[in-house]
Scaffold this motif. Structure first.
Motif, short mmCIF file in Angstrom:
data_model
loop_
_atom_site.label_atom_id
_atom_site.label_comp_id
_atom_site.label_asym_id
_atom_site.label_seq_id
_atom_site.Cartn_x
_atom_site.Cartn_y
_atom_site.Cartn_z
N LYS A 33 0.86 -1.18 0.00
CA LYS A 33 0.00 0.00 0.00
C LYS A 33 0.90 1.24 0.00
O LYS A 33 1.73 1.40 0.90
CB LYS A 33 -0.93 0.00 1.22
N LYS B 159 1.26 5.57 -0.69
CA LYS B 159 0.54 6.85 -0.75
C LYS B 159 1.05 7.62 -1.96
O LYS B 159 2.25 7.84 -2.12
CB LYS B 159 0.75 7.65 0.53
N LYS C 237 0.54 11.12 -4.40
CA LYS C 237 -0.02 12.47 -4.54
C LYS C 237 -0.32 12.68 -6.02
O LYS C 237 0.59 12.78 -6.84
CB LYS C 237 0.98 13.52 -4.03
N GLU D 6 -4.14 15.66 -4.50
CA GLU D 6 -4.81 14.89 -3.45
C GLU D 6 -4.02 13.63 -3.14
O GLU D 6 -3.52 12.97 -4.05
CB GLU D 6 -6.22 14.53 -3.92
N ASP D 7 -3.89 13.28 -1.86
CA ASP D 7 -3.21 12.05 -1.47
C ASP D 7 -4.18 10.87 -1.59
O ASP D 7 -5.34 10.96 -1.18
CB ASP D 7 -2.70 12.13 -0.03
N GLU D 8 -3.69 9.78 -2.17
CA GLU D 8 -4.51 8.57 -2.28
C GLU D 8 -3.65 7.36 -1.97
O GLU D 8 -2.50 7.26 -2.41
CB GLU D 8 -5.10 8.44 -3.69
N THR D 9 -4.19 6.43 -1.22
CA THR D 9 -3.49 5.19 -0.92
C THR D 9 -3.86 4.15 -1.97
O THR D 9 -5.04 3.84 -2.15
CB THR D 9 -3.85 4.67 0.48
N SER E 36 -3.32 0.30 -3.52
CA SER E 36 -2.89 -1.06 -3.21
C SER E 36 -2.32 -1.71 -4.47
O SER E 36 -2.96 -1.71 -5.52
CB SER E 36 -4.08 -1.86 -2.69
#
Length: 374
Positions: free
Chosen positions: A144, A146, A148, A212-215, A217
């Motif tokens: 996972k 992170k 941007k 925007e930050d998004e995690t 997988s």
């Protein structure tokens, strides 16, 4: 279920040139084009499969990886290298020009920037490095991370570009001695998107985008190598308006193991033993990727002996099984001896049993290296 070979899908050989691959894809794309096969789901799947094959075989880097590792080079979350996961927008955005005028300029329900429909642009790709231990590489892992990425700001509104009328391109007509010449250039007002900003929130940029930050997988298969690039479709920057999101390019960085050295799918381990252990034999516990393993050393084992532990290496990306763990036996010579030890070895100098007597079965260093790489 095993996937069909890309070369077989396009009907070309592995030695086919780039032009032959392109011609073969155009033929398949026209054959299974949705305009020729309305409502035919099987034809639509064949259309997407042909696009997947062309996406890989038309790119020299992807083609080289596919030739070496097969479909496993692109398997993973989000469809690494996955034309199979592309929608019609992706296909016509990337390959629509190949169809030429066969379907009115490559149109299909407004996709691909054809006349009468808005041109859809693709957002830029993002690139990240993912560090992996040898244990993770041997077993595969889900990471996972992170990211941007640029996304469309909430509340932003777009309108059709008045300069290009939503086409993303502006036609220019030039009079020459050969007659009137027509050319198309990217619209300088909308940057080729076919849309301009009508209204946007204060925190958005000139294109209506925010960071925007998004995690994300990422499922990484076992057997990847340092420097390999995997693709997660649609997890790059979004495009303004009704554009297509770019991709997330994942670059594998292999971390060095404390004891094990990797060579392709094989692993190497240096085992140091004493004179006494070499002469009497011993049972030793050594490091492996999935825990420790115990091996038995025979009496009189020689320094330089290589013990091969079958299947204890790294899995093949092509699912051809595992490599081996090669244990290199090194007899450690003590550097400082006490009086009693020195007397023992001085007596051994003339002892018949301590005089080197290599047998024909004892391979030289060069023969061992040759066997190791064969």
């Amino acid at each position: 279920m095993s996937k069909k070979d890309f070369y077989e899908i396009l009907g070309v050989s592995k030695n086919a040139s780039a032009e032959e691959i392109k011609k073969a894809y155009r033929k398949k794309a026209i054959e299974f084009h949705p305009d020729k096969n309305p409502g035919n789901k099987e034809a639509e799947e064949n259309f997407k499969t042909a696009a997947e094959a062309y996406e890989v075989l038309s790119d020299p880097d992807k083609k080289a990886k596919y030739d070496q590792y097969g479909h496993a080079a692109f398997d993973g979350a989000g469809g690494f290298g996955g034309g199979h996961h592309m929608n019609m927008d992706d296909i016509f955005s990337q390959f629509g020009d190949i169809f030429g005028g066969a379907f009115g300029g490559g149109s299909f329900g407004g996709f691909g920037g054809s006349s009468g429909g808005q041109r859809r642009v693709k957002g830029s790709n993002l690139r990240i490095k993912v560090k992996m231990t040898l244990d993770e590489i041997a077993n595969g892992v889900e990471k996972k991370v992170k990211v941007k990425r640029k996304v469309q700001a909430p509340g932003v509104k777009y309108k059709t570009c008045a300069t290009c009328n939503g086409q993303g391109q502006v036609l220019r007509v030039t009079n020459t001695i050969l007659g009137r010449m027509q050319s198309a250039t990217t619209c300088h007002v909308c940057g080729g998107t076919g849309q301009t900003i009508e209204s946007k929130p204060n925190n958005a940029d000139a294109h209506g985008m925010i960071l925007e930050d998004e995690t994300v997988s990422i499922k990484i298969p076992a057997g990847v190598v340092d420097g390999m690039q995997l693709k997660v479709s649609g997890k790059g920057n979004e495009a303004p308006g009704n554009g297509i999101s770019g991709d997330l390019i994942v670059v594998i960085e292999e971390l060095e193991h404390e004891f094990l050295k990797r060579e392709g799918e094989n692993l190497h381990y240096d085992l140091y033993i004493s004179f006494a252990e070499a002469a009497l034999g011993a049972s030793k516990e050594i490091e492996a990727v999935n825990g420790k393993v115990r091996i038995k050393l025979e009496e009189g084992i020689q320094s330089g002996k290589i013990l091969r532990l079958k299947g204890k290496g790294i899995p093949s990306l092509n699912s051809y099984g595992n490599g081996d763990l090669l244990v290199h036996v090194n007899v450690w010579t003590p550097k400082n001896l006490n009086k009693e030890q020195r007397q023992f070895f001085e007596k051994a100098l003339t002892d018949e049993n301590f005089i080197p007597k290599p047998e024909k079965s004892d391979k030289s260093f060069f023969e061992k290296v040759k066997d190791m790489f064969s």
